[in-house]
Motif scaffolding. Structure first.
Motif, mmCIF file in Angstrom:
data_model
loop_
_atom_site.group_PDB
_atom_site.id
_atom_site.type_symbol
_atom_site.label_atom_id
_atom_site.label_comp_id
_atom_site.label_asym_id
_atom_site.label_seq_id
_atom_site.Cartn_x
_atom_site.Cartn_y
_atom_site.Cartn_z
ATOM 1 N N LYS A 27 31.914 11.820 -30.611
ATOM 2 C CA LYS A 27 31.025 12.624 -29.770
ATOM 3 C C LYS A 27 29.554 12.470 -30.153
ATOM 4 O O LYS A 27 28.667 12.627 -29.316
ATOM 5 C CB LYS A 27 31.435 14.098 -29.860
ATOM 6 N N GLU A 28 29.306 12.157 -31.413
ATOM 7 C CA GLU A 28 27.923 12.084 -31.875
ATOM 8 C C GLU A 28 27.121 10.978 -31.165
ATOM 9 O O GLU A 28 25.911 11.079 -31.034
ATOM 10 C CB GLU A 28 27.877 11.872 -33.391
ATOM 11 N N LYS A 29 27.801 9.955 -30.702
ATOM 12 C CA LYS A 29 27.075 8.872 -30.032
ATOM 13 C C LYS A 29 26.465 9.340 -28.710
ATOM 14 O O LYS A 29 25.487 8.761 -28.229
ATOM 15 C CB LYS A 29 27.988 7.678 -29.799
ATOM 16 N N TYR A 30 27.033 10.405 -28.138
ATOM 17 C CA TYR A 30 26.528 10.907 -26.862
ATOM 18 C C TYR A 30 25.270 11.759 -27.027
ATOM 19 O O TYR A 30 24.572 12.016 -26.048
ATOM 20 C CB TYR A 30 27.614 11.723 -26.153
ATOM 21 N N VAL A 31 25.002 12.204 -28.244
ATOM 22 C CA VAL A 31 23.814 13.038 -28.479
ATOM 23 C C VAL A 31 22.805 12.345 -29.393
ATOM 24 O O VAL A 31 21.811 12.950 -29.794
ATOM 25 C CB VAL A 31 24.213 14.408 -29.074
ATOM 26 N N SER A 32 23.052 11.097 -29.728
ATOM 27 C CA SER A 32 22.193 10.394 -30.687
ATOM 28 C C SER A 32 20.766 10.194 -30.169
ATOM 29 O O SER A 32 19.839 9.995 -30.957
ATOM 30 C CB SER A 32 22.811 9.040 -31.047
ATOM 31 N N ILE B 136 20.763 19.644 -29.087
ATOM 32 C CA ILE B 136 21.938 18.937 -29.619
ATOM 33 C C ILE B 136 23.139 19.880 -29.644
ATOM 34 O O ILE B 136 24.248 19.510 -29.252
ATOM 35 C CB ILE B 136 21.650 18.375 -31.031
ATOM 36 N N LEU B 137 22.909 21.122 -30.063
ATOM 37 C CA LEU B 137 23.986 22.114 -30.086
ATOM 38 C C LEU B 137 24.498 22.375 -28.671
ATOM 39 O O LEU B 137 25.706 22.426 -28.426
ATOM 40 C CB LEU B 137 23.487 23.413 -30.721
ATOM 41 N N ILE C 230 24.348 12.678 -20.292
ATOM 42 C CA ILE C 230 25.678 12.598 -20.903
ATOM 43 C C ILE C 230 26.761 12.537 -19.832
ATOM 44 O O ILE C 230 27.670 11.702 -19.880
ATOM 45 C CB ILE C 230 25.908 13.801 -21.837
ATOM 46 N N LEU C 231 26.674 13.401 -18.839
ATOM 47 C CA LEU C 231 27.694 13.461 -17.786
ATOM 48 C C LEU C 231 27.851 12.130 -17.067
ATOM 49 O O LEU C 231 28.969 11.735 -16.709
ATOM 50 C CB LEU C 231 27.323 14.553 -16.779
#
Length: 261
Positions: A5-10, A18-19, A54-55
């Protein structure tokens, strides 16, 4: 399950966002795994831009935005399986009408009274001021609570009732124009001149994350504001750099500011 999941908020630097985006990923995961419809809280345009970044990376889901009006500032994003994309998905929102002795009350008064009931900002959409009433778009989970508990705004008695979506209408905007001359279009310079603050105060506000441009927190005082940008300063309200006229003989920038009351 969504892997890594972290790659989607990097690509996001704002810790608060981010949260929020991790919560969004949890909702996307539920939609994919359980084939259900999930909805966010009310999001401002900046949060929605990040959400869509992200979507749009998932092929098997669809989403829609809804804030009551097409041009609403704050909207809920509904996320659902792609095969439901042909259906009209409405967000879980309820429009409320607040009436009574409301003359002289401001957007800040109504928002403050709602927050005084223990309601978080994320559950409240646009607040639309009119001559006879004020319409507030809220999450349906808190609509009844507001109807039964909001009796005063400021020191004035009010009545709250739910209305149909078709009754929602654009609110009036109360503002004034101000003309300024500034050394540059730097954020700290514009904030100082517009709000009659010292340059040091503006710098401190920026440093402590109290200033946003187009709803995005800005941490760099040398950030250049563009014509049409919306600037908000916590505790002082919002304004738009509405027009840049050019420079004076002393090489200062002439501009007009729209300040919302």
């Amino acid at each position: 399950m969504i892997k890594d999941k972290e790659k989607y908020v990097s690509h996001i630097n704002d810790k608060d966002q981010i949260l929020n985006m991790r919560k969004l990923l949890d909702k996307i995961e539920i939609v994919i795994d359980k084939h259900s419809i999930q909805s966010t809280d009310f999001l401002d345009p900046y949060s929605r831009r990040l959400s869509k970044s992200i979507l749009n990376r998932f092929d098997n889901i669809s989403y829609s935005e809804d804030g009551g009006l097409i041009n609403a500032e704050r909207k809920i994003i509904s996320i659902y399986p792609d095969y439901l994309s042909f259906e009209k998905i409405q967000a879980p929102i309820v429009p409320l009408s607040i009436s009574g002795n409301i003359e002289g009350l401001t957007h800040k008064d109504f928002l403050g009274s709602l927050m005084g009931l223990g309601i978080t900002r994320e559950k409240v959409g646009d607040i639309l001021l009119h001559e006879d009433d004020v319409q507030v778009i809220v999450d349906d989970s808190i609509s009844d609570y507001i109807i039964f508990n909001l009796k005063k705004v400021g020191n004035k008695n009010v009545k709250v009732e739910s209305i149909c979506r078709e009754e929602i209408k654009k609110g009036k905007e109360d503002y004034k124009e101000k003309y300024i001359t500034i050394p540059s279009l730097r954020l700290d310079a514009i904030v100082s001149s517009t709000l009659n603050l010292s340059r040091n105060d503006s710098l401190n506000f920026i440093k402590h994350g109290k200033i946003k441009v187009n709803w995005e927190p800005i941490s760099k005082p040398f950030f250049e504001v563009n014509e049409g940008d919306l600037v908000s300063v916590k505790g002082y309200g919002r304004f738009i750099l509405s027009r840049v006229f050019g420079k004076t003989k002393r090489n200062r920038v002439k501009a007009s500011i729209t300040i919302f009351k």
